[in-house]
Design an enzyme around this catalytic site. Structure first.
Site, PDB file in Angstrom:
ATOM      1  N   ASP A  24      -4.025 -11.170   7.993  1.00 55.63           N
ATOM      2  CA  ASP A  24      -4.528  -9.874   7.707  1.00 55.63           C
ATOM      3  C   ASP A  24      -5.567 -10.181   6.658  1.00 55.63           C
ATOM      4  O   ASP A  24      -5.965 -11.163   6.106  1.00 55.63           O
ATOM      5  CB  ASP A  24      -3.216  -9.077   7.012  1.00 55.63           C
TER       6      ASP A  24
HETATM    7  C1  GLC Z   1      -5.826  -4.021   6.307  1.00 56.65           C
HETATM    8  C2  GLC Z   1      -4.505  -3.682   7.189  1.00 56.65           C
HETATM    9  C3  GLC Z   1      -4.411  -4.265   8.464  1.00 56.65           C
HETATM   10  C4  GLC Z   1      -5.598  -3.880   9.360  1.00 56.65           C
HETATM   11  C5  GLC Z   1      -6.749  -4.960   8.615  1.00 56.65           C
HETATM   12  C6  GLC Z   1      -8.132  -5.031   9.259  1.00 56.65           C
HETATM   13  O1  GLC Z   1      -5.682  -4.436   5.307  1.00 56.65           O
HETATM   14  O2  GLC Z   1      -3.206  -4.312   6.469  1.00 56.65           O
HETATM   15  O3  GLC Z   1      -3.327  -3.323   9.122  1.00 56.65           O
HETATM   16  O4  GLC Z   1      -5.487  -4.150  10.557  1.00 56.65           O
HETATM   17  O5  GLC Z   1      -6.762  -4.804   7.212  1.00 56.65           O
HETATM   18  O6  GLC Z   1      -8.608  -3.713   8.819  1.00 56.65           O
END
Ligand code: GLC
Length: 718
Positions: free
Chosen positions: A267
């Protein structure tokens, strides 16, 4: 390219080129994008060089098709081996045409609805140049204080498994390599991100491995069995180790036990955040930890890019681990057809007609129909009649903030508000739009007057989109007090109140329900909100949603979910009033509204239930039930089958959903539904993580919610 050709390509890559494939950046770093000018700061911050950018493997969240085409063109000019970029983004419940939030999709109890949402999302997103979506999010959720419950399909492992798998099928279709209208799906967040202590965002997750396997793992497994191409690690720790550097979680569970061979992406910043968790001293240890734990792609931080070369050259990690990661990236690009056409057809086909089309809007409207939950309908105040005078009152009476908090590309300007849909359709429609948090005495009096002049008040209340979603935990699930005051004053002026609730999470709605004759929970219904709600309130469409997450009496009752365990001192109808029971002194144990609950404008009668009273271990239990629409209008009902293992080696829940079918019936029509509960449905994890089915007395529950059920005893014998 086949596997050998990909191996050959990998063999030609330098160490630098391999490492660059393992980092994901936002578009601002790439040539060809209008934003490219401002990158000096972030580039220095991330220690990025031109060659790293030229060799990069993937892009996060590009803004437009034009941008992506230009970025890919520039990239293909400079990338030595012609390895195309893959574009990934958050397309969570729609791209330009926005669908109801996933918590509402859960309430549809319909795999078809979930799959159709995903198919149209992919159609629009691929027409805009995207290749991968960071969806479905299948995290099990039990705490509405956590803002991201809106992104989940709810509190039940079976429901989440079936809808998560349906979304994967909808996104990916049958031939991702040839069908350029489909996206690769990335399941998230692995794992158990939905169980933060106190419902506080990014907080600690701590549970037994048994609980994890029993309730939290199944939905990820189902999505992977449906063929999801990617998995995203979660921010949280599990078993004391951040998921992003958790070898047990990623290499033992995900890769070995679940057999996942696709790309594991971190993430946003999660690799570097292991330093904050205290399990790495610096970015070098973070890079090593994440790589050893099986992370292939680092999102938006620089641990891999600034440390892997040294780690390989000093022998601390083997280059073979990088080869595994890079090969997964190459395979993903091959599965998307990117080596054949880095533009996936967009150089020749405009596909602008695929975006925000009337067809897509109609699908979104239908999904909103299926996802709304009718919680109350006293004296059949609903459906509304067109000869009535109505008053739309509240913060959502004339608002386009109906899309929800996880919308990156959809725009409120395209959304249909309540006022848009209801105005001019009744003998009179007065609109009193209020603030969400501060409602002055003047406005309250204006609302009272409008209520008095109306036959029916449609009270449009709820949350702002930004009040749920990521980084939106709440310590209390009450709305601003002004909205309860508004409900009270309006109901005093005219008791014929229909409340329409817009919400990203279960809320404390006691005071709304008490002042309403009817309550329709629409969550955030998306682009076609007003039209869908109009169809539902006028009876054009009969509500059929069922709660995918329990609505508590109050915040203090959290966590509360239907499949909770029994206790040594259960409170029952027989012993209620005694002191030494598992209970609160100030509120009942029951929720305000239970999982699986939802009303209809028609009535359904269940009959001719057939359940064997005895089966042998490993046998399948066949269940039959006849359901008839005995009312005046067509409608859909969700027949739910729950199971309880009364006595087992571990304490088993009061009941667990094991099967459901949604069926639409015309007035008078009836049908017989069959269900099969298999050995897997009867099985459960022991503390040593072995899976067993045990003989003994069980109960099967058949009904239309987790409480409106008829129970049958079934003995499982050796
Ligand atoms: C965010 C979220 C995740 C998302 C990623 C990209 O922090 O936790 O669900 O896909 O970043 O935006």
């Amino acid at each position: 390219m086949d596997k050998n050709q990909l191996e050959d390509l990998l063999g030609k890559m330098t160490l630098d080129e391999k490492i660059s494939q393992m980092m994901q950046l936002s578009p601002i770093f790439f040539k060809g994008t209008e934003m490219q000018g401002e990158i000096t700061g972030p580039m220095e911050e991330l220690n990025l060089t031109e060659s790293i950018i030229q060799n990069a493997g993937s892009v996060l969240g590009s803004s437009s098709k034009k941008d992506m085409l230009q970025i890919q063109e520039e990239h293909m000019k400079t990338n030595r081996l012609g390895i195309p970029l893959v574009f990934m983004a958050d397309i969570i419940h729609g791209h330009k045409t926005i669908f109801p939030i996933p918590l509402a999709l859960g309430a549809s109890f319909s795999e078809e609805v979930a799959s159709e949402m995903a198919r149209v999302s992919a159609l629009e997103a691929t027409a805009s140049g995207h290749h991968v979506t960071f969806s479905p999010m299948v995290d099990l959720v039990r705490d509405p204080r956590w803002g991201r419950v809106m992104e989940s399909t709810g509190e039940d492992p079976h429901l989440n498994s079936r809808l998560g798998a349906a979304m994967v099928r909808g996104y990916q279709g049958g031939n991702l390599q040839e069908d350029y209208t489909r996206l690769a799906a990335c399941v998230k967040h692995f794992a158990a991100y939905g169980a933060p202590q106190g419902g506080r965002e990014y907080h600690t997750v701590d549970m037994s491995k048994r609980e994890f396997y029993q309730n939290y793992l199944p939905a990820y497994q189902a999505a992977l069995e449906a063929g999801a191409k990617m998995v995203m690690t979660s921010f949280n720790i599990l078993e004391g180790v951040p998921a992003t550097m958790n070898k047990w979680l990623n290499r033992d569970v995900l890769r070995q036990e679940l057999g996942f061979s696709g790309v594991l992406i971190s993430d946003w910043g999660a690799v570097k955040e292991v330093i904050n968790h205290g399990t790495a001293a610096d970015t070098k240890e973070a890079a090593k930890g994440a790589l050893l734990a099986g992370v292939d792609l680092e999102m938006m931080t620089e641990c891999f890019i600034t440390n892997l070369k040294e780690l390989v050259e000093t022998g601390e990690v083997s280059e073979g681990l990088l080869d595994e990661a890079v090969m997964r990236m190459l395979v993903l690009k091959e599965e998307l057809g990117l080596f054949k056409d880095p533009y996936r057809g967009l150089k020749r086909d405009s596909r602008s007609g695929d975006i925000l089309s009337d067809e897509n809007r109609q699908v979104a409207r239908n999904v909103a129909h299926e996802s709304a939950v009718l919680l109350k309908n006293n004296a059949n105040i609903l459906p509304l009649a067109f000869n009535q005078k109505i008053a739309l009152i509240g913060p959502l009476a004339d608002s386009q903030d109906v899309l929800g908090g996880w919308v990156v590309y959809g725009e409120q300007k395209d959304a249909v508000s309540m006022a848009d849909a209801f105005s001019g359709k009744f003998s009179a429609t007065e609109i009193v739009s209020t603030d969400y948090e501060q409602i002055s005495e003047n406005v309250l009096q204006e609302a009272e007057t409008a209520a008095k002049n109306a036959d029916v008040v449609v009270l449009c209340v709820g949350e702002k989109s930004e009040w749920s979603g990521e980084a939106a935990s709440l310590a209390t699930i009450r709305l601003p007090e002004a909205q309860y005051e508004l409900a009270k004053r309006v109901a005093k002026a005219n008791s014929a109140v229909v409340t329409v609730l817009f919400n990203g999470r279960p809320l404390d709605i006691h005071d709304l329900v008490d002042h309403s004759e009817a309550v329709l929970d629409v969550f955030f219904p998306g682009t076609e909100a007003g039209n869908a709600i109009f169809d539902l309130l006028t009876g054009e469409v009969n509500p059929s949603g069922k709660l995918s997450m329990t609505i508590p009496q109050t915040t203090g009752q959290i966590p509360i979910f239907y499949n909770e365990l029994r206790t040594g001192r259960p409170k029952t109808a027989q012993n209620a009033g005694e002191k030494y029971l598992s209970q609160y002194l100030d509120i009942p144990n029951e929720p305000l509204f239970p999982f699986g609950f939802g009303l209809s404008y028609t009535n359904f009668v269940l009959s001719e239930m057939e359940v064997a009273d005895e089966i042998a271990l490993a046998d399948t239990l066949h269940v039959k039930v006849t359901v008839q629409n005995t009312g005046e209008c067509a409608g859909s009902e969700v027949i739910q089958v729950y199971l309880q293992d009364i006595t087992a080696s571990v304490s088993r829940p009061l009941k667990e959903l094991k099967a459901f079918q949604k069926v639409r019936l015309e007035p008078g029509e009836k049908t017989t539904l069959s269900f099969a509960l298999t050995k897997e449905d009867f099985s459960f994890y022991l503390p040593d993580l072995t899976v067993v089915q045990e003989a003994g007395l069980h109960r099967v529950f058949i009904g239309t919610s987790s409480v409106d059920v008829k129970s049958f005893e079934v003995r499982v014998v050796r």
